[in-house]
Design an enzyme around this catalytic site. Structure first.
Site, PDB file in Angstrom:
ATOM      1  N   HIS A  80     -15.260  28.754   1.572  1.00  0.00           N
ATOM      2  CA  HIS A  80     -16.721  28.639   1.580  1.00  0.00           C
ATOM      3  C   HIS A  80     -17.132  27.190   1.785  1.00  0.00           C
ATOM      4  O   HIS A  80     -16.537  26.265   1.244  1.00  0.00           O
ATOM      5  CB  HIS A  80     -17.350  29.264   0.327  1.00  0.00           C
ATOM      6  N   ASP A 108     -15.191  21.512  -4.728  1.00  0.00           N
ATOM      7  CA  ASP A 108     -15.662  22.898  -4.679  1.00  0.00           C
ATOM      8  C   ASP A 108     -16.819  23.029  -3.696  1.00  0.00           C
ATOM      9  O   ASP A 108     -17.966  22.864  -4.098  1.00  0.00           O
ATOM     10  CB  ASP A 108     -16.092  23.341  -6.075  1.00  0.00           C
ATOM     11  N   GLU A 110     -21.470  31.419  -0.782  1.00  0.00           N
ATOM     12  CA  GLU A 110     -20.484  31.887  -1.753  1.00  0.00           C
ATOM     13  C   GLU A 110     -20.985  31.662  -3.167  1.00  0.00           C
ATOM     14  O   GLU A 110     -20.804  32.507  -4.054  1.00  0.00           O
ATOM     15  CB  GLU A 110     -19.144  31.162  -1.531  1.00  0.00           C
ATOM     16  N   GLU A 111     -21.608  30.491  -3.371  1.00  0.00           N
ATOM     17  CA  GLU A 111     -22.073  30.155  -4.720  1.00  0.00           C
ATOM     18  C   GLU A 111     -23.229  31.052  -5.170  1.00  0.00           C
ATOM     19  O   GLU A 111     -23.582  31.071  -6.336  1.00  0.00           O
ATOM     20  CB  GLU A 111     -22.491  28.683  -4.786  1.00  0.00           C
ATOM     21  N   ASP A 132     -10.114  28.064  -1.963  1.00  0.00           N
ATOM     22  CA  ASP A 132     -11.295  27.683  -2.735  1.00  0.00           C
ATOM     23  C   ASP A 132     -10.868  26.747  -3.850  1.00  0.00           C
ATOM     24  O   ASP A 132     -10.293  27.175  -4.845  1.00  0.00           O
ATOM     25  CB  ASP A 132     -11.946  28.948  -3.308  1.00  0.00           C
ATOM     26  N   HIS A 139     -19.079  22.089 -10.598  1.00  0.00           N
ATOM     27  CA  HIS A 139     -20.505  22.406 -10.461  1.00  0.00           C
ATOM     28  C   HIS A 139     -21.412  21.300 -11.002  1.00  0.00           C
ATOM     29  O   HIS A 139     -22.494  21.566 -11.515  1.00  0.00           O
ATOM     30  CB  HIS A 139     -20.828  23.738 -11.161  1.00  0.00           C
TER      31      HIS A 139
END
Length: 533
Positions: free
Chosen positions: A288, A300, A332-333, A361, A461
């Site tokens: 992603h 990420d 994707e998130e 990923d 994140h």
């Protein structure tokens, strides 16, 4: 980066350092030995006594040739560009934003310049924004206090000033758990057994004006209601400790507030098709491309995207037995939306041509490990094995790391990254992963070094997921793994169940087609941890 056997240090990797949680020296030594043994120098002898052509000119059709050209420096160059794009576009590359659009345009150019037929597949989705200013406050009994919390993704807005709290009689998975809930009350429910969406909708159907979900284990929930949730009701989450205390407080009244925005957005998948190989046997390799809104997403999942781009570029002149298709997914998130849209958009015949899917990923977590998706469920953890053929993919990755003396562990095949929509259709899948927000155990530290009790990626994140949030040794070896295993299956499907003939779905589990579009579990973060509801 290909390490110099003469002790030189490549310049790009000399510039960037990980944060304090570096790989153990033993692992670095293993990587150094692997880099100096067996790979033919792209500018030197090709093994047959003749000068090897440059990487840009030759077909890297053996593992030795390919791994001489696939480098950590090559992947890092892509990561530097993705970081630049994020910094120029508000600090992130989230789907539906200018940062993601620019990331997609960059990937398109890289792949087109390498000679692939590139398409941009657009899809619409519900774009969610937390506007800030949320509150979870104990109003009574005294003393009043603010409770640590987070607004659950896709929550509605609302300001419930003083609501009596109803504690669900069970996990909230059925109407009976909310029997007797007063209209306008706030429902307090524990995580577990079903999706957040189901819990919230059951509470709202019973008359709740707000919902608070508390964790059933240590740490934050970081849950999502999914884009299917459209109720204009605030849904907040809090920790196990806070939730248990609130649930045990007689006469509890809470003030609950959330401000959110849910709008229709457009995002993109970037699909690059190889020009050679049998079109009835397609190997799809993906990652992603989007980040979360909080940061640039360099580990990420810039790391997975960069590995896919580097592999595609260095394999551009290979003519494999099977068709290669590289994919960089959007949203994707937001719940695996790009990969799901792609797989759902294919005809039954087109899906039947996909031999396998490889997913990458997070490949450079700074306190990370070497995880391989557990295709055969040999660990006996979580969701069970992948579709037939997934064990063969797992075994190929295991052999790659074993040959380099690098220990690995399995990670549950729970469908919480972009392989999820593929396995829903019975397509074999696999990949590698370096860890996210889960804490490294003492066993992990003994296996790989690093710090126990700290997340595999402490910047998961967050805004600090930037160029400093990379384990460069892990990036180097994992990029090689991406390339080597891609080449292996591009050349041979030995060990996999043969793809279905066009129009047939015999390789689907039970021989059945799926009747509706893929919807990932609402209670999920697309990561390695077992599905937690």
């Amino acid at each position: 980066m290909k390490k110099s056997c003469s002790g030189g240090r490549p310049p790009a990797f000399a510039i960037h350092r990980t944060r304090t949680l570096l790989r153990p020296l033993a692992t670095a030594a293993v990587l150094g030995l692997a880099a100096c043994g067996g790979d033919d120098d792209p500018g030197g002898d090709d093994g047959n006594g003749t000068p090897a052509a440059s990487c840009a000119e030759r077909a890297n059709d053996t593992e030795a040739r390919l791994l001489a050209c696939v480098t950590g420096d090559g992947a890092l160059a892509h990561l530097q560009e993705l970081d630049r794009i994020a910094r120029a576009n508000g600090g992130n590359r989230t789907s539906g934003s200018p940062g993601h659009d620019a990331s997609a345009a960059y990937a398109e150019k890289v792949l087109a310049d390498a000679g692939y037929a590139v398409t941009r597949q657009a899809f619409t989705f519900v774009q969610y924004t937390d506007l800030g200013g949320s509150a979870l406050r104990q109003v009574s009994p005294a003393p009043a206090e603010d409770i640590p919390h987070r607004v659950m993704d896709y929550s509605g807005s609302g300001d419930v000033a003083a609501a009596p709290v109803f504690v669900a009689a069970g996990p909230g998975c059925g109407a009976a758990d909310f029997a007797g809930l007063p209209a306008g009350a706030a429902a307090l429910v524990e995580r577990g057994d079903c999706s957040f969406y189901d819990k919230a909708m059951n509470a709202i159907a019973a008359g709740a004006a707000a919902v608070v979900v508390y964790n059933n284990e240590s740490g934050d929930v970081e849950g999502s209601l999914s884009e299917a949730f459209s109720a204009d009701v605030p849904v907040l989450e809090t920790t196990r400790e806070a939730g248990q205390r609130l649930a045990a407080t007689p006469g509890l009244v809470l003030g609950i507030k959330a401000g959110t925005l849910r709008t229709s957005g457009t995002s993109y998948n970037v699909i690059a098709e190889g020009r050679g190989g049998g079109p009835d046997h397609v190997v799809v390799v993906g990652a992603h491309l989007d980040s979360v809104a909080a940061g640039p997403g360099i580990n990420d999942n810039g790391s997975g995207s960069a590995a896919v781009l580097e592999t595609a570029v260095q394999m551009a002149k290979v003519t494999p037995a099977n068709r290669l298709r590289f994919a960089l997914w959007g949203a994707e998130e937001n719940g695996l939306l790009g990969s799901a849209d792609y797989v759902d958009s294919l005809t039954e015949e087109e899906r039947g041509r996909i031999a396998l899917y490889l997913n990458f990923d997070m490949l450079a977590s700074p306190n990370g490990g070497y995880f391989i998706y557990d295709g055969d469920d040999s660990d006996g953890v979580g969701e069970g094995p992948g579709p037939d053929g997934s064990a063969t993919i797992e075994g190929a990755f295991e052999a790659f790391y074993q040959a380099r003396g690098i220990p690995t562990k399995g990670t549950d095949f729970d469908g919480r990254s972009d392989y999820g929509p593929f396995i829903e259709y019975g397509i074999p899948a696999g990949g590698v992963f370096s860890g996210a927000e889960d804490l490294r155990t003492e066993e992990d530290a003994a296996l790989w070094g690093g710090a126990a009790g700290i997340a595999f990626d402490p910047c998961y994140h967050q805004a600090c997921d930037d160029l400093g949030n990379l384990d460069l040794a892990a990036l180097e070896v994992n990029v090689d793994a991406v390339a080597a295993i891609t080449l292996r299956f591009a050349n041979s499907l030995e060990g996999l169940r043969p793809p279905a003939m066009p129009g047939a779905m015999a390789r689907m589990q039970g021989g059945a087609t799926r009747a509706q579009a893929y919807t990932p579990p609402a209670d999920m973060r697309p990561r390695q941890a077992p599905a937690r509801r």
